[in-house]
Design a protein around this motif. Structure first.
Motif, PDB file in Angstrom:
ATOM      1  N   THR A 113       0.840  -1.208   0.000  1.00  0.00           N
ATOM      2  CA  THR A 113       0.000   0.000   0.000  1.00  0.00           C
ATOM      3  C   THR A 113       0.867   1.246   0.000  1.00  0.00           C
ATOM      4  O   THR A 113       0.622   2.192  -0.767  1.00  0.00           O
ATOM      5  N   ARG A 114       1.891   1.271   0.850  1.00  0.00           N
ATOM      6  CA  ARG A 114       2.751   2.461   0.955  1.00  0.00           C
ATOM      7  C   ARG A 114       3.437   2.778  -0.361  1.00  0.00           C
ATOM      8  O   ARG A 114       3.444   3.937  -0.804  1.00  0.00           O
ATOM      9  N   ARG A 115       3.992   1.784  -1.018  1.00  0.00           N
ATOM     10  CA  ARG A 115       4.746   2.080  -2.234  1.00  0.00           C
ATOM     11  C   ARG A 115       3.829   2.319  -3.440  1.00  0.00           C
ATOM     12  O   ARG A 115       4.282   2.836  -4.464  1.00  0.00           O
ATOM     13  N   SER A 116       2.546   1.950  -3.314  1.00  0.00           N
ATOM     14  CA  SER A 116       1.596   2.206  -4.399  1.00  0.00           C
ATOM     15  C   SER A 116       1.110   3.648  -4.390  1.00  0.00           C
ATOM     16  O   SER A 116       0.584   4.133  -5.398  1.00  0.00           O
ATOM     17  N   LEU A 117       1.272   4.335  -3.264  1.00  0.00           N
ATOM     18  CA  LEU A 117       0.803   5.714  -3.152  1.00  0.00           C
ATOM     19  C   LEU A 117       1.844   6.672  -3.726  1.00  0.00           C
ATOM     20  O   LEU A 117       3.046   6.479  -3.522  1.00  0.00           O
ATOM     21  N   PRO A 118       1.409   7.719  -4.414  1.00  0.00           N
ATOM     22  CA  PRO A 118       2.376   8.704  -4.914  1.00  0.00           C
ATOM     23  C   PRO A 118       3.018   9.447  -3.752  1.00  0.00           C
ATOM     24  O   PRO A 118       2.384   9.682  -2.715  1.00  0.00           O
ATOM     25  N   ASP A 119       4.302   9.781  -3.901  1.00  0.00           N
ATOM     26  CA  ASP A 119       4.988  10.541  -2.858  1.00  0.00           C
ATOM     27  C   ASP A 119       4.284  11.881  -2.684  1.00  0.00           C
ATOM     28  O   ASP A 119       4.192  12.675  -3.618  1.00  0.00           O
ATOM     29  N   LYS A 178       2.105  10.547   3.102  1.00  0.00           N
ATOM     30  CA  LYS A 178       2.404  11.091   4.425  1.00  0.00           C
ATOM     31  C   LYS A 178       1.297  10.764   5.413  1.00  0.00           C
ATOM     32  O   LYS A 178       1.554  10.315   6.536  1.00  0.00           O
ATOM     33  N   LEU A 179       0.047  10.992   5.020  1.00  0.00           N
ATOM     34  CA  LEU A 179      -1.078  10.754   5.922  1.00  0.00           C
ATOM     35  C   LEU A 179      -1.313   9.264   6.135  1.00  0.00           C
ATOM     36  O   LEU A 179      -1.823   8.860   7.184  1.00  0.00           O
ATOM     37  N   ARG A 190      -8.117  15.107  -2.386  1.00  0.00           N
ATOM     38  CA  ARG A 190      -7.640  14.131  -3.366  1.00  0.00           C
ATOM     39  C   ARG A 190      -6.873  13.000  -2.674  1.00  0.00           C
ATOM     40  O   ARG A 190      -7.011  11.821  -3.029  1.00  0.00           O
ATOM     41  N   ALA A 191      -6.051  13.379  -1.697  1.00  0.00           N
ATOM     42  CA  ALA A 191      -5.273  12.380  -0.958  1.00  0.00           C
ATOM     43  C   ALA A 191      -6.185  11.450  -0.168  1.00  0.00           C
ATOM     44  O   ALA A 191      -5.966  10.230  -0.125  1.00  0.00           O
ATOM     45  N   LEU A 192      -7.215  11.998   0.440  1.00  0.00           N
ATOM     46  CA  LEU A 192      -8.161  11.181   1.209  1.00  0.00           C
ATOM     47  C   LEU A 192      -8.901  10.201   0.300  1.00  0.00           C
ATOM     48  O   LEU A 192      -9.143   9.050   0.678  1.00  0.00           O
ATOM     49  N   ASP A 193      -9.248  10.652  -0.897  1.00  0.00           N
ATOM     50  CA  ASP A 193      -9.882   9.750  -1.862  1.00  0.00           C
ATOM     51  C   ASP A 193      -8.933   8.613  -2.249  1.00  0.00           C
ATOM     52  O   ASP A 193      -9.340   7.450  -2.367  1.00  0.00           O
ATOM     53  N   LEU A 194      -7.648   8.952  -2.430  1.00  0.00           N
ATOM     54  CA  LEU A 194      -6.650   7.929  -2.759  1.00  0.00           C
ATOM     55  C   LEU A 194      -6.517   6.900  -1.638  1.00  0.00           C
ATOM     56  O   LEU A 194      -6.412   5.693  -1.895  1.00  0.00           O
ATOM     57  N   LEU A 195      -6.520   7.371  -0.413  1.00  0.00           N
ATOM     58  CA  LEU A 195      -6.387   6.466   0.735  1.00  0.00           C
ATOM     59  C   LEU A 195      -7.607   5.562   0.870  1.00  0.00           C
ATOM     60  O   LEU A 195      -7.498   4.418   1.319  1.00  0.00           O
ATOM     61  N   LYS A 196      -8.753   6.062   0.460  1.00  0.00           N
ATOM     62  CA  LYS A 196      -9.955   5.226   0.465  1.00  0.00           C
ATOM     63  C   LYS A 196      -9.899   4.213  -0.673  1.00  0.00           C
ATOM     64  O   LYS A 196     -10.209   3.035  -0.486  1.00  0.00           O
ATOM     65  N   GLN A 197      -9.470   4.650  -1.843  1.00  0.00           N
ATOM     66  CA  GLN A 197      -9.357   3.757  -2.993  1.00  0.00           C
ATOM     67  C   GLN A 197      -8.338   2.650  -2.748  1.00  0.00           C
ATOM     68  O   GLN A 197      -8.486   1.525  -3.235  1.00  0.00           O
ATOM     69  N   SER A 198      -7.296   2.975  -1.989  1.00  0.00           N
ATOM     70  CA  SER A 198      -6.253   1.982  -1.693  1.00  0.00           C
ATOM     71  C   SER A 198      -6.723   0.914  -0.716  1.00  0.00           C
ATOM     72  O   SER A 198      -6.057  -0.111  -0.545  1.00  0.00           O
ATOM     73  N   GLY A 199      -7.858   1.172  -0.073  1.00  0.00           N
ATOM     74  CA  GLY A 199      -8.375   0.228   0.909  1.00  0.00           C
ATOM     75  C   GLY A 199      -7.934   0.512   2.324  1.00  0.00           C
ATOM     76  O   GLY A 199      -8.314  -0.198   3.261  1.00  0.00           O
ATOM     77  N   ALA A 228     -13.741   5.321   5.377  1.00  0.00           N
ATOM     78  CA  ALA A 228     -14.495   6.532   5.054  1.00  0.00           C
ATOM     79  C   ALA A 228     -13.743   7.748   5.572  1.00  0.00           C
ATOM     80  O   ALA A 228     -12.865   7.629   6.431  1.00  0.00           O
ATOM     81  N   TRP A 229     -14.086   8.919   5.026  1.00  0.00           N
ATOM     82  CA  TRP A 229     -13.524  10.170   5.537  1.00  0.00           C
ATOM     83  C   TRP A 229     -14.546  11.275   5.389  1.00  0.00           C
ATOM     84  O   TRP A 229     -15.459  11.206   4.575  1.00  0.00           O
ATOM     85  N   GLU A 230     -14.393  12.303   6.214  1.00  0.00           N
ATOM     86  CA  GLU A 230     -15.319  13.430   6.202  1.00  0.00           C
ATOM     87  C   GLU A 230     -14.584  14.689   6.625  1.00  0.00           C
ATOM     88  O   GLU A 230     -13.725  14.643   7.519  1.00  0.00           O
ATOM     89  N   LEU A 231     -14.880  15.778   5.964  1.00  0.00           N
ATOM     90  CA  LEU A 231     -14.313  17.072   6.322  1.00  0.00           C
ATOM     91  C   LEU A 231     -15.450  17.962   6.793  1.00  0.00           C
ATOM     92  O   LEU A 231     -16.351  18.297   6.027  1.00  0.00           O
ATOM     93  N   LYS A 232     -15.429  18.305   8.098  1.00  0.00           N
ATOM     94  CA  LYS A 232     -16.507  19.119   8.630  1.00  0.00           C
ATOM     95  C   LYS A 232     -15.956  20.103   9.655  1.00  0.00           C
ATOM     96  O   LYS A 232     -15.174  19.742  10.535  1.00  0.00           O
ATOM     97  N   ASP A 233     -16.353  21.355   9.503  1.00  0.00           N
ATOM     98  CA  ASP A 233     -15.921  22.410  10.431  1.00  0.00           C
ATOM     99  C   ASP A 233     -14.398  22.435  10.597  1.00  0.00           C
ATOM    100  O   ASP A 233     -13.877  22.521  11.704  1.00  0.00           O
TER     101      ASP A 233
END
Length: 279
Positions: free
Chosen positions: A203-209, A214-215, A252-261, A265-270
């Motif tokens: 998973t780590r190496r599949s993610l773009p630097d 980082k997250l 975009r990064a949060l979407d990638l982390l969700k797609q990677s499995g 879920a994630w949410e941005l509020k307040d």
């Protein structure tokens, strides 16, 4: 290669510890096993203090790297990190993760050998000449570092170089078939079994630097991540972006982390980022 920036342990002048405490720290190193803790072949591991700091940041790779002189690095939670050396980014972290994976199979302080081809292949980088240079540059940056870390569990400041020394060329400046790297015994203090995070290597190496990688490391160091302010994550990533631009890239990064499995879920509020890890 010259031996410089040898790892040391010391007590900060501004935060002098009792001599018996420092001697106990030195004694604890001598009493510890010579090897790093073990982890599966499918995983890599880093200390929580590293994953929860901006040491390996997310600045744009096209921007020149800064030289940092005794700069305090942003940390989320307990601890303080002071760094001297060329700026480190997510590609350096990837290299260090795999290097420590190889190091754990040998006693600390002894040489570990590998072919640059096998190392680059393990990172998932294309096998081409510029990536051999990229790997050599990453190792060179990490050798020329002075990293001071303090946290409740360490008691005193621990000062190390991420790499003690490495050898990749012979006396005629020709690239060696097998490269050699040494890491100091003091690394045992950071790689304590109870303060170590093991992450899925694939998973780590599949993610773009960048922000996603980082997250991934940061939230991997929490079994149940708590809500975090966008501003706090901005400091952790050390991207140098303005908040409005960072928020766009963060989503975009949060979407990638969700797609990677990795994330359920994630949410941005307040201005708070709330994530749920998939276990």
């Amino acid at each position: 290669m010259p031996d410089h920036l040898q790892p040391t342990l010391f007590q900060d002048a501004g935060k002098t510890q009792a001599s018996d405490t420092f001697q106990e720290l030195l004694a604890s190193i001598a009493a510890r096993p010579k090897y790093l803790p073990d982890w599966p072949e499918s995983h890599r591991a880093l200390p929580n203090e590293i994953l929860r700091s901006a040491l390996f940041n997310c600045r744009n790779r096209n921007l020149p790297r800064m030289f940092l002189k005794e700069v305090e690095i942003a940390v989320i939670g307990d601890g303080q990190v002071i760094y001297r050396g060329e700026e480190l980014r997510q590609d350096d972290e990837l290299v260090w993760m795999h290097l420590m994976h190889l190091i754990k199979k040998s006693p600390l302080g002894e040489c570990v050998e590998f072919t640059p081809y096998s190392f680059i292949k393990a990172l998932g980088w294309p096998i081409k000449g510029q990536n051999y240079d990229r790997l050599r540059n990453c190792l060179s940056r990490m050798q020329a570092t002075a990293l001071r870390i303090q946290s409740k569990r360490l008691h005193s400041f621990v000062s190390i170089s991420l790499i003690q020394k490495f050898l990749s060329r012979n006396e005629r400046n020709e690239s060696l078939t097998r490269w050699q790297v040494w890491v100091g015994k003091e690394m045992q203090l950071l790689f304590d079994e109870e303060f170590l995070t093991r992450v899925m290597w694939e998973t780590r190496r599949s993610l773009p630097d960048g922000i996603a990688s980082k997250l991934f490391g940061y939230w991997a160091s929490h079994r149940k991540p708590y809500p975090v302010k966008v501003e706090t994550l901005l400091k952790l990533c050390g991207s140098g972006m303005q908040t409005k631009h960072f928020k766009i890239e963060l989503k975009r990064a949060l979407d990638l982390l969700k797609q990677s499995g990795f994330l359920e879920a994630w949410e941005l509020k307040d201005e708070l980022v709330v994530v749920v890890r998939r276990h």
